[in-house]
Design a protein around this motif. Structure first.
Motif, PDB file in Angstrom:
ATOM      1  N   ALA A 125       3.346   4.767   2.837  1.00  0.00           N
ATOM      2  CA  ALA A 125       3.782   3.627   3.646  1.00  0.00           C
ATOM      3  C   ALA A 125       2.579   2.791   4.083  1.00  0.00           C
ATOM      4  O   ALA A 125       2.616   1.558   4.048  1.00  0.00           O
ATOM      5  CB  ALA A 125       4.570   4.102   4.862  1.00  0.00           C
ATOM      6  N   GLU A 126       1.504   3.464   4.481  1.00  0.00           N
ATOM      7  CA  GLU A 126       0.300   2.737   4.900  1.00  0.00           C
ATOM      8  C   GLU A 126      -0.334   2.003   3.728  1.00  0.00           C
ATOM      9  O   GLU A 126      -0.824   0.884   3.881  1.00  0.00           O
ATOM     10  CB  GLU A 126      -0.674   3.701   5.561  1.00  0.00           C
ATOM     11  N   ASP A 127      -0.301   2.607   2.544  1.00  0.00           N
ATOM     12  CA  ASP A 127      -0.799   1.936   1.349  1.00  0.00           C
ATOM     13  C   ASP A 127       0.055   0.704   1.045  1.00  0.00           C
ATOM     14  O   ASP A 127      -0.469  -0.353   0.682  1.00  0.00           O
ATOM     15  CB  ASP A 127      -0.801   2.897   0.157  1.00  0.00           C
ATOM     16  N   GLY A 128       1.359   0.844   1.210  1.00  0.00           N
ATOM     17  CA  GLY A 128       2.252  -0.292   1.005  1.00  0.00           C
ATOM     18  C   GLY A 128       1.932  -1.436   1.950  1.00  0.00           C
ATOM     19  O   GLY A 128       1.938  -2.608   1.551  1.00  0.00           O
ATOM     20  N   LEU A 129       1.645  -1.104   3.207  1.00  0.00           N
ATOM     21  CA  LEU A 129       1.264  -2.137   4.183  1.00  0.00           C
ATOM     22  C   LEU A 129      -0.030  -2.838   3.763  1.00  0.00           C
ATOM     23  O   LEU A 129      -0.162  -4.061   3.913  1.00  0.00           O
ATOM     24  CB  LEU A 129       1.119  -1.533   5.580  1.00  0.00           C
ATOM     25  N   GLN A 130      -0.968  -2.087   3.224  1.00  0.00           N
ATOM     26  CA  GLN A 130      -2.219  -2.693   2.750  1.00  0.00           C
ATOM     27  C   GLN A 130      -1.968  -3.609   1.555  1.00  0.00           C
ATOM     28  O   GLN A 130      -2.566  -4.685   1.450  1.00  0.00           O
ATOM     29  CB  GLN A 130      -3.227  -1.606   2.391  1.00  0.00           C
ATOM     30  N   GLN A 131      -1.074  -3.193   0.662  1.00  0.00           N
ATOM     31  CA  GLN A 131      -0.728  -4.036  -0.477  1.00  0.00           C
ATOM     32  C   GLN A 131      -0.091  -5.345  -0.012  1.00  0.00           C
ATOM     33  O   GLN A 131      -0.382  -6.416  -0.553  1.00  0.00           O
ATOM     34  CB  GLN A 131       0.218  -3.298  -1.415  1.00  0.00           C
ATOM     35  N   VAL A 132       0.787  -5.247   0.987  1.00  0.00           N
ATOM     36  CA  VAL A 132       1.425  -6.450   1.531  1.00  0.00           C
ATOM     37  C   VAL A 132       0.363  -7.361   2.139  1.00  0.00           C
ATOM     38  O   VAL A 132       0.390  -8.587   1.925  1.00  0.00           O
ATOM     39  CB  VAL A 132       2.509  -6.090   2.570  1.00  0.00           C
ATOM     40  N   GLU A 133      -0.580  -6.792   2.855  1.00  0.00           N
ATOM     41  CA  GLU A 133      -1.636  -7.612   3.472  1.00  0.00           C
ATOM     42  C   GLU A 133      -2.470  -8.320   2.404  1.00  0.00           C
ATOM     43  O   GLU A 133      -2.795  -9.500   2.548  1.00  0.00           O
ATOM     44  CB  GLU A 133      -2.522  -6.751   4.370  1.00  0.00           C
ATOM     45  N   ARG A 134      -2.802  -7.610   1.330  1.00  0.00           N
ATOM     46  CA  ARG A 134      -3.563  -8.258   0.249  1.00  0.00           C
ATOM     47  C   ARG A 134      -2.743  -9.382  -0.385  1.00  0.00           C
ATOM     48  O   ARG A 134      -3.277 -10.454  -0.703  1.00  0.00           O
ATOM     49  CB  ARG A 134      -3.980  -7.234  -0.805  1.00  0.00           C
ATOM     50  N   ALA A 135      -1.438  -9.166  -0.556  1.00  0.00           N
ATOM     51  CA  ALA A 135      -0.571 -10.206  -1.128  1.00  0.00           C
ATOM     52  C   ALA A 135      -0.499 -11.414  -0.190  1.00  0.00           C
ATOM     53  O   ALA A 135      -0.517 -12.561  -0.645  1.00  0.00           O
ATOM     54  CB  ALA A 135       0.821  -9.646  -1.395  1.00  0.00           C
ATOM     55  N   ARG A 136      -0.437 -11.158   1.105  1.00  0.00           N
ATOM     56  CA  ARG A 136      -0.415 -12.261   2.078  1.00  0.00           C
ATOM     57  C   ARG A 136      -1.724 -13.052   2.021  1.00  0.00           C
ATOM     58  O   ARG A 136      -1.723 -14.278   2.155  1.00  0.00           O
ATOM     59  CB  ARG A 136      -0.196 -11.721   3.496  1.00  0.00           C
ATOM     60  N   GLN A 137      -2.834 -12.362   1.833  1.00  0.00           N
ATOM     61  CA  GLN A 137      -4.124 -13.054   1.717  1.00  0.00           C
ATOM     62  C   GLN A 137      -4.163 -13.924   0.466  1.00  0.00           C
ATOM     63  O   GLN A 137      -4.658 -15.058   0.508  1.00  0.00           O
ATOM     64  CB  GLN A 137      -5.268 -12.038   1.704  1.00  0.00           C
ATOM     65  N   ARG A 138      -3.619 -13.398  -0.648  1.00  0.00           N
ATOM     66  CA  ARG A 138      -3.560 -14.207  -1.872  1.00  0.00           C
ATOM     67  C   ARG A 138      -2.659 -15.412  -1.667  1.00  0.00           C
ATOM     68  O   ARG A 138      -2.961 -16.516  -2.136  1.00  0.00           O
ATOM     69  CB  ARG A 138      -3.073 -13.362  -3.059  1.00  0.00           C
ATOM     70  N   LEU A 139      -1.548 -15.223  -0.948  1.00  0.00           N
ATOM     71  CA  LEU A 139      -0.632 -16.324  -0.668  1.00  0.00           C
ATOM     72  C   LEU A 139      -1.339 -17.401   0.150  1.00  0.00           C
ATOM     73  O   LEU A 139      -1.252 -18.588  -0.168  1.00  0.00           O
ATOM     74  CB  LEU A 139       0.605 -15.791   0.061  1.00  0.00           C
TER      75      LEU A 139
END
Length: 108
Positions: free
Chosen positions: A56-70
């Motif tokens: 779950a924490e890894d998923g949150l990090q992936q979402v944060e990286r995607a938000r940064q790319r966005l």
């Protein structure tokens, strides 16, 4: 057909991961039984919960990286080759960082 909204998908995914992580942390903070045999089972369950929490924490990090790319205007571009990832893939996996060609190449 509705238009793909990456921010909405990422927000929903982050909420799901956050709820999951919160519930797991709550379960991990519970007291263990006084019975030794029961404790063994509970400790094994805790190991599974810790693994689920890490996911779950890894998923949150992936979402944060995607938000940064966005935010940077790079969402939907492969971080490896720069090719378009494609809306079909992003709608299924909003945190996708690589196109299918690069993903296949890394698995092969």
């Amino acid at each position: 057909m509705t238009e793909f909204n990456p921010q909405q998908h990422l927000d929903q995914l982050a909420d799901e991961y956050q709820r999951r992580a919160t519930a797991i942390r709550r379960d991990l903070s519970g007291a263990h039984s006084a019975d030794f045999a029961e404790q063994v089972t509970e400790r094994e369950n805790d190991d599974v919960l810790r693994a689920l929490l890490a996911e779950a924490e890894d998923g949150l990090q992936q979402v944060e990286r995607a938000r940064q790319r966005l935010s940077a205007g790079l969402y939907g571009q492969c971080v490896q080759c720069g090719a378009s990832i494609g809306v079909a893939r992003l709608s299924v996996l909003p945190t996708a960082e690589r196109c299918m060609d690069c993903l296949r190449a890394s698995e092969g």
